[in-house]
Motif scaffolding. Structure first.
Motif, PDB file in Angstrom:
ATOM      1  N   VAL A 186      -4.789  -6.053  28.451  1.00 35.25           N
ATOM      2  CA  VAL A 186      -4.699  -5.498  27.109  1.00 35.25           C
ATOM      3  C   VAL A 186      -3.347  -4.823  26.983  1.00 35.25           C
ATOM      4  N   THR A 239      -4.172  -8.577  22.725  1.00 34.85           N
ATOM      5  CA  THR A 239      -4.426  -9.328  23.945  1.00 34.85           C
ATOM      6  C   THR A 239      -3.600 -10.596  23.922  1.00 34.85           C
ATOM      7  N   SER A 249      -2.461  -2.496  19.377  1.00 33.42           N
ATOM      8  CA  SER A 249      -2.973  -3.070  20.619  1.00 33.42           C
ATOM      9  C   SER A 249      -3.138  -4.561  20.415  1.00 33.42           C
ATOM     10  N   HIS A 252     -11.595  -9.744  21.527  1.00 33.31           N
ATOM     11  CA  HIS A 252     -10.570 -10.796  21.538  1.00 33.31           C
ATOM     12  C   HIS A 252     -10.548 -11.527  22.884  1.00 33.31           C
ATOM     13  N   GLU A 309     -10.430  -4.802  21.638  1.00 36.62           N
ATOM     14  CA  GLU A 309      -9.723  -5.828  22.400  1.00 36.62           C
ATOM     15  C   GLU A 309     -10.619  -6.617  23.339  1.00 36.62           C
TER      16      GLU A 309
END
Length: 431
Positions: free
Chosen positions: A271, A263, A261, A292, A289
């Protein structure tokens, strides 16, 4: 930003007030980028200047909430940043500024406002016109431009002798494909995500559609429903931040042995994720996420590092060495990961699942704490950067004093040691 809000963000939290401030700042950033785009097109006499100026005027006239919704679609922000960067570098041939006309059309459709817009199609689009956040219109492959007319609440697209009516998701015209969306609600808290992979192809540097996956919407719905129940029931403050921030999910192909995953710094509210194997790992990825996303938005407001050395450092969550800004992001994200597993261990019945949660908590709190100490020794930290590192370090230091079963502690230390051994072995000189 009030000191108390910055304190909350430094501790890895934030809440509704912090994310509202970050979202407002990101909208301001996008408005500035759109204005810069307009000025750069005027300076360079770009062939799309007229259509972009017309789009700008339409955006200025639609109601603010509809303008904000269109411009806040995450790939629009990333496209604006990348396009301005290309134009400033004198690389106009690689830019697609005409997407702003499609964004303006989206805003007008949302508002039901009358508008008449000329929209240039992207080079190589093969007749595909993206309306960011709304859907895709399939036109003849010979079409290079389209005309979008919105009148009386009805939107129509004209190109190459064809007309396409933009209906809703029940439209039977296969030339109009609305963006898929995922909507889940639990405990009175909603999560609404668009699955818009098409608009991302216009973001400079992403390399077209090859990075995206077309996993069935039903499968994603199942994963998100389960993850959302976990987050809302046991991680409510994190779920509230996710609900307020995330607007778009970008499905990506899975690696061979795990999930991934990420960002995009300039696409606040999105995402990218490969399909996780279960609800718990989906919830953990979202908790990761959102950290982030918050830090990227915060560093758009405040410098956290002074310019300086390009030295690279060991990161206990990566196979490759990282620069200081990457290391800072990693600590902030894994503070969120450790917090997720800390809470998860407390609500999980004894057994394998609780042991796993305790191992993950012990591993990532130790890894983040050790790396935070390395960051604290760096002279390049600005006052805001030092405040951020000190806040994270304080939380992690407290967590390291919390009891964890001996077996979980031993396994966490073994995993950390094995990661470092692999890292050292991969960098050992060969003779």
């Amino acid at each position: 930003m009030p000191r108390i809000v910055l304190d909350e963000l430094a501790a890895g939290r934030g809440g509704a007030e912090a994310v509202a401030r970050l979202r407002a700042a990101q909208h301001s950033k996008t408005l500035l980028l759109v204005r810069a785009l307009l000025l750069l097109l005027r300076e360079t006499a770009h062939p799309d200047r007229a259509v972009v100026e017309a789009a700008y005027h339409v955006l200025a006239e639609v109601p603010p909430q509809d303008r904000m919704a269109a411009l806040a679609h995450p790939p629009v922000g990333a496209w604006a940043f990348g396009t301005v960067s290309l134009l400033e570098a004198g690389n106009a041939s690689a830019a697609y500024p005409g997407l702003l006309a499609a964004v303006a059309a989206t805003a007008a459709v949302r508002a039901g406002a009358d508008a008449d817009l000329d929209v240039p199609l992207a080079p190589g689009a093969a007749g595909r016109l993206e309306l960011p956040g709304l859907g895709t219109v399939t036109l003849p492959v010979t079409a290079a431009r389209a005309r979008i007319r919105i009148a009386g609440g009805q939107a129509r697209v004209f190109a190459a002798g064809e007309q396409v009516d933009l209906g809703d998701c029940r439209s039977t015209d296969r030339r109009w494909r609305p963006v898929s969306r995922l909507d889940v609600v639990h405990g009175g808290l909603p999560l609404s995500l668009l699955l818009d992979t098409r608009t991302w192809r216009h973001v400079p540097g992403l390399g077209g559609d090859r990075r995206f996956s077309d996993a069935p919407t039903g499968v994603w719905s199942s994963r998100l429903e389960g993850a959302w129940r976990i987050l809302v029931d046991h991680h409510r403050p994190v779920a509230e931040e996710i609900s307020a921030v995330l607007r778009a999910l970008v499905p990506i192909p899975a690696p061979r042995t795990s999930t991934r995953s990420g960002t995009f710094h300039h696409a606040f509210g999105s995402v990218a994720m490969s399909l996780p194997p279960d609800a718990r790992s989906t919830a953990a990825a979202l908790a990761h996420e959102i950290q982030h996303a918050k830090l990227a938005a915060l560093t758009d407001l405040f410098a956290v590092l002074e310019p300086g050395s390009t030295e690279l450092f060991y990161a206990p969550w990566r196979p490759d060495p990282r620069p200081l800004d990457g290391l800072l992001h990693g600590v902030y994200a894994h503070l969120g990961v450790a917090g997720f597993w800390r809470r998860q261990a407390r609500v999980t019945d004894p057994g394998a699942a609780r042991h796993h949660a305790e191992v993950q908590f012990a591993r990532w709190s130790r890894a983040a704490a050790d790396t935070a100490r390395l960051l604290a020794a760096q002279r390049r930290l600005t006052p805001v950067g030092r405040h951020l590192v000190d806040g994270m370090a304080g939380v992690l230091a407290r967590w390291l004093t919390e009891p964890v079963t001996p077996g979980a502690t031993a396994e966490a230390h073994r995993l950390l040691a094995a990661h470092r051994a692999r890292w050292d072995r991969d960098r050992a000189p060969t003779g």
